[in-house]
Motif scaffolding. Structure first.
Motif, PDB file in Angstrom:
ATOM      1  N   ASP A 203      10.949  16.114  -7.025  1.00  0.00           N
ATOM      2  CA  ASP A 203      11.337  16.910  -6.239  1.00  0.00           C
ATOM      3  C   ASP A 203      13.096  16.851  -5.795  1.00  0.00           C
ATOM      4  N   TYR A 204      13.598  15.778  -6.042  1.00  0.00           N
ATOM      5  CA  TYR A 204      14.948  15.626  -5.806  1.00  0.00           C
ATOM      6  C   TYR A 204      15.775  14.992  -6.833  1.00  0.00           C
ATOM      7  N   VAL A 205      16.927  15.431  -7.218  1.00  0.00           N
ATOM      8  CA  VAL A 205      17.455  14.830  -8.567  1.00  0.00           C
ATOM      9  C   VAL A 205      18.991  14.248  -7.706  1.00  0.00           C
ATOM     10  N   VAL A 206      19.410  12.887  -8.173  1.00  0.00           N
ATOM     11  CA  VAL A 206      20.585  12.437  -7.925  1.00  0.00           C
ATOM     12  C   VAL A 206      21.413  12.489  -9.207  1.00  0.00           C
ATOM     13  N   ILE A 207      22.582  12.860  -9.216  1.00  0.00           N
ATOM     14  CA  ILE A 207      23.667  12.631 -10.512  1.00  0.00           C
ATOM     15  C   ILE A 207      24.883  11.936  -9.681  1.00  0.00           C
ATOM     16  N   GLY A 208      25.724  11.557 -10.931  1.00  0.00           N
ATOM     17  CA  GLY A 208      26.945  11.074 -10.614  1.00  0.00           C
ATOM     18  C   GLY A 208      27.748  11.003 -11.809  1.00  0.00           C
ATOM     19  N   ASN A 209      29.351  10.545 -11.359  1.00  0.00           N
ATOM     20  CA  ASN A 209      30.191  10.314 -12.618  1.00  0.00           C
ATOM     21  C   ASN A 209      31.247   9.426 -11.929  1.00  0.00           C
ATOM     22  N   PHE A 210      31.871   8.762 -12.529  1.00  0.00           N
ATOM     23  CA  PHE A 210      32.946   7.951 -12.099  1.00  0.00           C
ATOM     24  C   PHE A 210      34.377   8.545 -12.326  1.00  0.00           C
ATOM     25  N   GLN A 211      35.104   8.868 -11.239  1.00  0.00           N
ATOM     26  CA  GLN A 211      36.216   9.687 -11.250  1.00  0.00           C
ATOM     27  C   GLN A 211      37.255   8.582 -11.708  1.00  0.00           C
ATOM     28  N   GLU A 212      37.257   7.509 -11.323  1.00  0.00           N
ATOM     29  CA  GLU A 212      38.087   6.398 -11.611  1.00  0.00           C
ATOM     30  C   GLU A 212      37.350   5.116 -11.728  1.00  0.00           C
ATOM     31  N   GLU A 213      37.604   4.518 -12.796  1.00  0.00           N
ATOM     32  CA  GLU A 213      36.922   2.988 -12.912  1.00  0.00           C
ATOM     33  C   GLU A 213      37.735   2.014 -13.700  1.00  0.00           C
ATOM     34  N   ASN A 214      38.187   1.051 -13.116  1.00  0.00           N
ATOM     35  CA  ASN A 214      38.616  -0.041 -13.735  1.00  0.00           C
ATOM     36  C   ASN A 214      38.052  -1.387 -13.204  1.00  0.00           C
ATOM     37  N   SER A 215      38.472  -2.537 -13.294  1.00  0.00           N
ATOM     38  CA  SER A 215      37.951  -3.888 -13.101  1.00  0.00           C
ATOM     39  C   SER A 215      38.030  -4.063 -11.477  1.00  0.00           C
ATOM     40  N   GLU A 216      39.170  -3.410 -11.020  1.00  0.00           N
ATOM     41  CA  GLU A 216      39.053  -3.554  -9.518  1.00  0.00           C
ATOM     42  C   GLU A 216      38.673  -2.245  -8.626  1.00  0.00           C
TER      43      GLU A 216
ATOM     44  N   GLN B  51       0.822  -1.301  -0.028  1.00  0.00           N
ATOM     45  CA  GLN B  51       0.109   0.062  -0.019  1.00  0.00           C
ATOM     46  C   GLN B  51       1.026   1.252  -0.123  1.00  0.00           C
ATOM     47  N   GLY B  52       0.941   1.889  -1.095  1.00  0.00           N
ATOM     48  CA  GLY B  52       1.682   3.235  -1.077  1.00  0.00           C
ATOM     49  C   GLY B  52       0.687   4.449  -1.302  1.00  0.00           C
ATOM     50  N   SER B  53       1.333   5.281  -0.826  1.00  0.00           N
ATOM     51  CA  SER B  53       0.675   6.913  -1.040  1.00  0.00           C
ATOM     52  C   SER B  53       0.923   7.396  -2.197  1.00  0.00           C
ATOM     53  N   LYS B  54       0.123   8.150  -2.519  1.00  0.00           N
ATOM     54  CA  LYS B  54       0.188   9.075  -3.975  1.00  0.00           C
ATOM     55  C   LYS B  54       1.030  10.131  -3.859  1.00  0.00           C
ATOM     56  N   ASP B  55       1.061  10.601  -2.661  1.00  0.00           N
ATOM     57  CA  ASP B  55       1.992  12.150  -2.592  1.00  0.00           C
ATOM     58  C   ASP B  55       3.127  11.915  -2.025  1.00  0.00           C
ATOM     59  N   LEU B  56       3.901  10.733  -2.688  1.00  0.00           N
ATOM     60  CA  LEU B  56       5.390  10.435  -2.045  1.00  0.00           C
ATOM     61  C   LEU B  56       6.121  11.583  -2.813  1.00  0.00           C
ATOM     62  N   PRO B  57       7.500  11.953  -2.170  1.00  0.00           N
ATOM     63  CA  PRO B  57       8.350  12.662  -2.914  1.00  0.00           C
ATOM     64  C   PRO B  57       8.849  12.116  -4.192  1.00  0.00           C
ATOM     65  N   LYS B  58       8.757  12.574  -5.131  1.00  0.00           N
ATOM     66  CA  LYS B  58       9.440  12.181  -6.679  1.00  0.00           C
ATOM     67  C   LYS B  58      11.153  12.352  -6.643  1.00  0.00           C
ATOM     68  N   ILE B  59      11.638  11.186  -6.801  1.00  0.00           N
ATOM     69  CA  ILE B  59      13.076  11.267  -7.056  1.00  0.00           C
ATOM     70  C   ILE B  59      13.419  10.945  -8.323  1.00  0.00           C
ATOM     71  N   ALA B  60      14.624  11.333  -9.234  1.00  0.00           N
ATOM     72  CA  ALA B  60      15.243  10.951 -10.205  1.00  0.00           C
ATOM     73  C   ALA B  60      16.694  10.567  -9.876  1.00  0.00           C
ATOM     74  N   ILE B  61      16.912   9.264 -10.217  1.00  0.00           N
ATOM     75  CA  ILE B  61      18.200   9.106 -10.214  1.00  0.00           C
ATOM     76  C   ILE B  61      19.026   8.742 -11.591  1.00  0.00           C
ATOM     77  N   VAL B  62      19.813   9.804 -11.986  1.00  0.00           N
ATOM     78  CA  VAL B  62      20.140   9.676 -13.422  1.00  0.00           C
ATOM     79  C   VAL B  62      21.372   8.876 -13.587  1.00  0.00           C
ATOM     80  N   PRO B  63      21.223   7.853 -14.446  1.00  0.00           N
ATOM     81  CA  PRO B  63      22.515   7.030 -14.575  1.00  0.00           C
ATOM     82  C   PRO B  63      23.845   7.471 -14.437  1.00  0.00           C
ATOM     83  N   PHE B  64      24.528   7.128 -13.784  1.00  0.00           N
ATOM     84  CA  PHE B  64      26.086   7.836 -13.518  1.00  0.00           C
ATOM     85  C   PHE B  64      26.794   7.707 -14.633  1.00  0.00           C
ATOM     86  N   LYS B  65      27.527   8.638 -15.124  1.00  0.00           N
ATOM     87  CA  LYS B  65      28.262   8.754 -16.397  1.00  0.00           C
ATOM     88  C   LYS B  65      29.506   7.597 -16.160  1.00  0.00           C
TER      89      LYS B  65
END
Lengths: 155, 421
Positions: B91-104, B25-39
């Motif tokens: 209401d809220y947006v989360v964005i992000g990016n990888f400063q460093e990324e390798n297999s480890e 049972q969820g409420s209709k007036d929940l805060p809406k959040i966008a999580i943008v795929p991290f670059k």
């Protein structure tokens, strides 16, 4: 009707972790592990031909007059038995830890009645399973009535 | 805030019952959040943002904006535009990016924006091993949750519970709160009861009937080593670890008289705190480890009392209802949750410690064992349907209700872990 495993453990636990003076008031005559009935298995059970279940009201540990009559019929058998095991149970309603305590109160109530009737307390072992071992797993009055019980076993 | 994460795994067997939270049972007036795929240059970017989205919507506290409705995919503060999200009523947006990324190794920079305030409310940075991406996502989720609600997130907490795959099988299980990483700590053919976490999350105390009578064990979660508390009582039950980790409150019964005792974990001494001939059980510590709530039938029916440990002074807490039991404090120490029964129907209730009114918060009739999230926001409890036990939960703002079904067997006695510090 109830099988239980032969329990092989220390007879009386010293307080392995504890200070004897501090806890001296905790030492009581009743102890699960030292009870005589631990030496017996279901094969040694005495068949009395009596109903081996004493029933209770919800959230109560008191004995009805019918229950007292039934326990009285056990007295002669109990005096001759080597060991007596009383297992207290509750229905599923209410909370688990409270029911564990309530099942114990029920078994103790039966034990005390046997003692009044002259049965030696040293051979009576009491255990509660609370609501953990129902006879009937359904959630209705009929099942609850069957589950609020003390099971009597003589050895 | 820059943190590097090292994770330990519990020594235990894994099983496949697996709790899964389903919002009922969820409420209709929940805060809406966008999580943008991290670059990201690798596939991991999208999977991390999906994991964060799963976390933030886990208990039904937020509604997520689907990716295909997003108008832009910013990854840094300089390419973020409020109007793109205002139009979407986010209401809220989360964005992000990888400063460093390798297999480890991965290093993630992330940002949280409050759209109605036109404000960047958090900028964070986390690094760790690639293989720990679920746990890294939980850390980010906790930070995001705190930036929005002001409360600590519980996404990296755990839950312990008793699983009965069949009538003669009992297992103490531990899993992450989202149901992942389920492990069996101990199993037995005899009943197991009353799991309680140590506040350092290194041990679990519980009751086992393995020797034919109820005995308290403390088990190390990493080594698996078990230690039992030996007393000369008829039975030992209801162990609860104090929040300061110094004591274990428990119930010992001598000759059928269950009373509240405390086992001092430092000097191994046991002290007695109640002496009434009735039932005293279900102790629960106050957040400052100075008081205990407990259930007693000294008035004729089970009611809640509060005990001051230093003086053994006792105060009655509940007055209304014929069955009030198994209470515990909220993290603020001012409110309590309990099992509230009337005429054979049992609901979960909450109550201000110092006021009379009990607020019933669950609807099913055989509800028990409430456990509070360490941030005080969510309650999980045990209930039954056609003799199958399962767990259910709700947020205290009333906006979400959920169940935690398992694939087989019965589940009961949930115990939410304290925060991982």
């Amino acid at each position: 009707m109830k099988t239980f495993n032969k329990i092989v453990i220390l007879s009386i636990f010293p307080l392995v972790i504890g200070c004897a003076t501090q806890v001296s008031d905790l030492v009581t005559s009743t102890n699960y592990s030292s009870a005589e009935s631990d030496k017996y298995e279901s094969v040694d059970k005495i068949d009395t031909n009596l109903d081996d279940l004493i029933y209770f009201e919800f959230d109560k540990a008191s004995l009805s007059s019918d229950s007292k009559d039934l326990i009285s019929e056990y007295v002669e058998f109990a005096k001759n038995a080597k060991a007596i095991r009383l297992e207290g149970h509750c229905d599923e309603r209410g909370t688990r830890e409270y029911n564990l305590a309530l099942g114990e109160k029920r078994a103790i109530e039966v034990k005390n009645y046997l003692i009044i009737k002259g049965v030696s307390s040293s051979k009576i072992k009491v255990i509660s399973y609370g609501e953990e071992k129902p006879i009937d797993i359904n959630s209705n009055e009929n099942a609850w009535k069957k589950n609020r019980r003390v099971e009597i076993s003589l050895f | 805030m820059k943190i590097f994460l090292i994770f330990l795994t519990f020594l235990a067997l894994s099983i496949e019952a697996k709790l899964k939270i389903e919002i009922s049972q969820g409420s209709k007036d929940l805060p809406k959040i966008a999580i943008v795929p991290f670059k990201s240059n690798m596939k991991i970017g999208e999977s991390i943002s999906m994991l964060i989205q799963d976390n933030l919507t886990l208990f039904g506290e937020f509604k997520a904006l689907p990716k295909n409705e997003m108008l832009s995919f910013p990854s840094k503060e300089e390419n973020f535009f409020y109007r793109d999200w205002n139009i979407l009523n986010v209401d809220y947006v989360v964005i992000g990016n990888f400063q460093e990324e390798n297999s480890e190794f991965i290093n993630i920079e992330y940002f949280v924006f409050n759209i109605s305030l036109n404000k960047l409310i958090l900028r964070g940075d986390v690094s760790g091993n690639y293989s720990e991406k679920e746990k890294i996502s939980k850390v980010i989720s906790n930070r995001v949750y705190k930036s929005i609600t002001g409360l600590n997130g519980v996404f990296d907490t755990k839950i312990a519970y008793i699983l009965n795959p069949s009538r003669e099988e009992y297992k103490i299980c531990i899993s992450d709160i989202d149901g992942t990483d389920e492990e069996v700590l101990f199993e037995s053919s005899a009943p197991l009861m009353s799991p309680s976490w140590s506040s350092d999350l290194k041990k679990l105390a519980y009751v086992s009937f393995e020797k034919g009578y109820p005995e308290i064990y403390m088990q190390d979660l990493f080594s698996g080593k078990r230690e039992s508390i030996k007393t000369l009582g008829l039975s030992n039950s209801a162990p609860v670890w104090s929040p300061d980790n110094k004591k274990l409150a428990f119930v010992m019964s001598s000759s059928g008289n269950p009373d509240i005792y405390i086992y001092n974990l430092r000097n191994k001494k046991i002290s007695r705190h109640t002496t009434h001939y009735g039932i005293d059980t279900e102790p629960a510590w106050s957040p400052n480890s100075k008081k205990l709530l407990f259930t007693s039938n000294r008035s004729g029916s089970p009611q809640i009392y509060e005990l001051t440990v230093s003086s053994n002074r006792i105060k009655r807490v509940t007055l209304d209802g014929d069955y009030n039991a198994r209470a515990s404090y909220f993290p603020d120490g001012k409110d309590i949750v309990l099992v509230h029964g009337n005429n054979g129907v049992f609901h979960i209730g909450t109550k201000k410690l110092r006021s009379r009114f009990i607020n019933t918060i669950s609807k099913t009739t055989l509800d028990e064992s409430p456990t509070i999230s360490p941030n005080g926001n969510i309650i999980i409890y045990a209930t039954k349907n056609n003799s199958q036990g399962y767990l259910a939960g709700l947020t205290l703002d009333g906006k979400s209700k959920f169940t935690l079904p398992v694939k087989f067997g019965s589940v009961r006695e949930p115990a939410w872990s304290p925060f991982m510090n």
